[in-house]
Design a protein around this motif. Structure first.
Motif, short mmCIF file in Angstrom:
data_model
loop_
_atom_site.label_atom_id
_atom_site.label_comp_id
_atom_site.label_asym_id
_atom_site.label_seq_id
_atom_site.Cartn_x
_atom_site.Cartn_y
_atom_site.Cartn_z
N THR A 1 -9.75 1.67 7.56
CA THR A 1 -8.40 1.55 6.99
C THR A 1 -7.50 0.74 7.91
O THR A 1 -7.65 0.77 9.14
CB THR A 1 -7.76 2.94 6.76
OG1 THR A 1 -7.70 3.65 8.01
CG2 THR A 1 -8.54 3.74 5.75
N GLU B 1 -3.82 14.28 9.44
CA GLU B 1 -4.10 12.86 9.23
C GLU B 1 -3.47 11.99 10.31
O GLU B 1 -3.39 10.76 10.15
CB GLU B 1 -3.58 12.43 7.85
CG GLU B 1 -4.28 13.14 6.70
CD GLU B 1 -3.82 12.64 5.36
OE1 GLU B 1 -3.00 11.70 5.32
OE2 GLU B 1 -4.27 13.18 4.34
N ASN C 1 5.29 2.64 5.33
CA ASN C 1 3.90 2.51 5.77
C ASN C 1 3.02 2.17 4.57
O ASN C 1 3.01 2.90 3.58
CB ASN C 1 3.45 3.83 6.41
CG ASN C 1 1.99 3.87 6.81
OD1 ASN C 1 1.41 4.93 6.90
ND2 ASN C 1 1.36 2.73 7.05
N TYR C 2 2.32 1.04 4.66
CA TYR C 2 1.34 0.64 3.64
C TYR C 2 -0.05 0.78 4.27
O TYR C 2 -0.22 0.59 5.47
CB TYR C 2 1.55 -0.82 3.22
CG TYR C 2 2.97 -1.18 2.86
CD1 TYR C 2 3.43 -1.06 1.55
CD2 TYR C 2 3.86 -1.67 3.83
CE1 TYR C 2 4.73 -1.41 1.21
CE2 TYR C 2 5.16 -2.02 3.50
CZ TYR C 2 5.60 -1.89 2.20
OH TYR C 2 6.89 -2.23 1.87
N GLN C 3 -1.05 1.08 3.44
CA GLN C 3 -2.39 1.26 3.98
C GLN C 3 -3.44 0.59 3.11
O GLN C 3 -3.44 0.76 1.88
CB GLN C 3 -2.72 2.74 4.14
CG GLN C 3 -4.00 3.00 4.92
CD GLN C 3 -4.20 4.48 5.20
OE1 GLN C 3 -4.67 5.22 4.34
NE2 GLN C 3 -3.84 4.91 6.40
N ASP D 1 -7.40 0.27 2.24
CA ASP D 1 -8.72 0.89 2.33
C ASP D 1 -9.75 -0.24 2.26
O ASP D 1 -9.97 -0.83 1.20
CB ASP D 1 -8.91 1.87 1.18
CG ASP D 1 -10.27 2.57 1.23
OD1 ASP D 1 -11.10 2.20 2.09
OD2 ASP D 1 -10.51 3.46 0.40
N GLU E 1 8.85 11.65 8.70
CA GLU E 1 8.43 11.34 7.34
C GLU E 1 9.50 11.77 6.35
O GLU E 1 10.07 12.85 6.45
CB GLU E 1 7.10 12.02 7.03
CG GLU E 1 6.52 11.63 5.69
CD GLU E 1 5.11 12.16 5.46
OE1 GLU E 1 4.61 12.02 4.33
OE2 GLU E 1 4.53 12.71 6.42
N ARG F 1 -9.66 3.33 12.31
CA ARG F 1 -8.35 2.97 11.76
C ARG F 1 -7.70 1.91 12.64
O ARG F 1 -7.81 1.96 13.87
CB ARG F 1 -7.47 4.23 11.71
CG ARG F 1 -6.15 4.08 10.97
CD ARG F 1 -5.48 5.44 10.90
NE ARG F 1 -4.22 5.40 10.21
CZ ARG F 1 -3.41 6.46 10.09
NH1 ARG F 1 -3.77 7.62 10.62
NH2 ARG F 1 -2.27 6.35 9.43
N ARG G 1 1.88 4.33 1.63
CA ARG G 1 1.30 5.61 2.06
C ARG G 1 2.39 6.64 2.29
O ARG G 1 2.27 7.80 1.90
CB ARG G 1 0.47 5.41 3.34
CG ARG G 1 -0.11 6.69 3.92
CD ARG G 1 -1.03 6.40 5.10
NE ARG G 1 -1.46 7.62 5.73
CZ ARG G 1 -0.89 8.15 6.80
NH1 ARG G 1 0.17 7.55 7.36
NH2 ARG G 1 -1.33 9.27 7.33
N MET G 2 3.47 6.22 2.95
CA MET G 2 4.59 7.13 3.16
C MET G 2 5.80 6.33 3.61
O MET G 2 5.69 5.18 4.05
CB MET G 2 4.26 8.20 4.21
CG MET G 2 4.03 7.69 5.60
SD MET G 2 3.73 9.04 6.77
CE MET G 2 3.42 8.12 8.29
N ASP H 1 -3.31 -0.10 8.62
CA ASP H 1 -1.95 0.33 8.36
C ASP H 1 -0.96 -0.79 8.67
O ASP H 1 -1.04 -1.43 9.73
CB ASP H 1 -1.60 1.55 9.22
CG ASP H 1 -2.21 2.83 8.67
OD1 ASP H 1 -1.46 3.61 8.06
OD2 ASP H 1 -3.42 3.05 8.85
#
Length: 313
Positions: free
Chosen positions: A120, A194, A298-300, A302, A275, A77, A144-145, A122
């Motif tokens: 991944t 996670e 938060n963007y993720q 893949d 969060e 990551r 993501r969140m 972030d």
């Protein structure tokens, strides 16, 4: 369009100045970075094995640094510190230049040896950073969140530190004992499956200060954090399911802040990221005097998923 290349150590000073200036504006703010030159210098120095090998810059025709994208790789990551792009406010195509430069830096960064094996990526930025949101959408990085940044400053922080030590003598630094470290690692992995830092890394690494609270039947909870240039950072607080809503978390945070102050010296701020929707944590930090300061997203990405990149327009 700026020229894009891998960073060198000679770029560091200009990068720190650029990032510190852009971090003052929510429309450019990245969540992984602090807001002062001292904070940013420490954060970049912590990127191992060296910052330059994990960063890409954009320079204008005079060689001045106009953009930067740094990487923090943890196993499979990676976290993107940026993209930051400095475009003159009166530029007739400022948005296009920002996105095209960010895309070029990202493409270059994807080829860095440091990213070999990473699955991944972030990105983490202020809600007002619409440039980052558009960049994330174009590169197939959904939200993501959402988290909120809570801080405690000035007199309330000093008051908490004065009252902290000695309130519960069961709260101690994590002992150098295999059973205790294993118990903290298990609880951490159970509470935060996670998390970028595993339970084993948390208890074996040298970055975090960890405090624990024991009960008659064993570990009730732990808190971990570290001291940064401008603040004490509460990274994680984990409480056993059977001990929640009993004040265990608040007791641990008070002791952790006291330990960070004793080890790292005086700071004017304590901070924590929570969060969105974690009402229990928000309640705990609010009871301690923390206040919500900003909302971060938060963007993720893949890297293993097929995607269609949409160019900047």
């Amino acid at each position: 369009m700026y020229d894009v290349r891998t960073a060198t150590s000679a770029d560091l000073g200009a990068v720190i100045a650029l990032v510190a200036r852009l971090q003052q504006e929510p429309a450019h703010q990245i969540g992984f970075h602090g807001e002062t030159e001292d904070e940013i210098a420490l954060e970049l120095a912590a990127l191992t094995p060296d910052w330059a090998g994990s960063a890409v810059i954009a320079a204008d025709r005079n060689g001045r640094v106009r953009g930067v994208l740094s990487l923090d790789v943890e196993g499979k990551r990676a976290f993107l510190y940026g993209p930051f792009v400095d475009v003159p406010a009166n530029h007739p195509a400022a948005g296009h230049v920002w996105q095209a430069t960010a895309d070029a830096m990202f493409t270059h960064a994807r080829q860095l040896p440091r990213l070999a094996g990473v699955r991944t990526l972030d990105l983490f930025g202020h809600r007002a950073n619409r440039l980052l949101a558009d960049f994330a959408a174009r590169h197939g990085a959904p939200v993501r969140m959402t988290t909120r940044w809570f801080t405690l400053t000035a007199a309330p922080l000093r008051s908490l530190l004065v009252r902290g030590p000695g309130q519960d003598d069961r709260t101690t630094l994590l002992p150098d004992d295999p059973e205790d470290t294993a118990a903290v690692a298990r609880l951490h992995d159970r509470c935060f499956p996670e998390a970028p830092t595993s339970g084993g890394d948390l208890v074996s690494g040298d970055r975090h200060t960890v405090v624990v609270l024991r009960g008659e039947r064993g570990l009730l909870g732990y808190a971990a954090g570290y001291t940064q240039a401008e603040e004490y950072y509460v990274d994680v607080v984990g409480v056993d399911e059977a001990a929640r809503s009993c004040g265990v978390g608040r007791t641990l945070v008070r002791r952790l802040l006291a330990e960070l102050a004793a080890r790292g010296g005086v700071r004017d701020r304590a901070a924590a990221m929570i969060e969105d929707g974690n009402e229990a944590s928000e309640h705990m930090f609010t009871k301690l005097g923390f206040e919500a300061r900003a909302e971060l997203i938060n963007y993720q990405v893949d890297l293993m998923a097929p995607r269609e990149h949409r160019p900047a327009v």
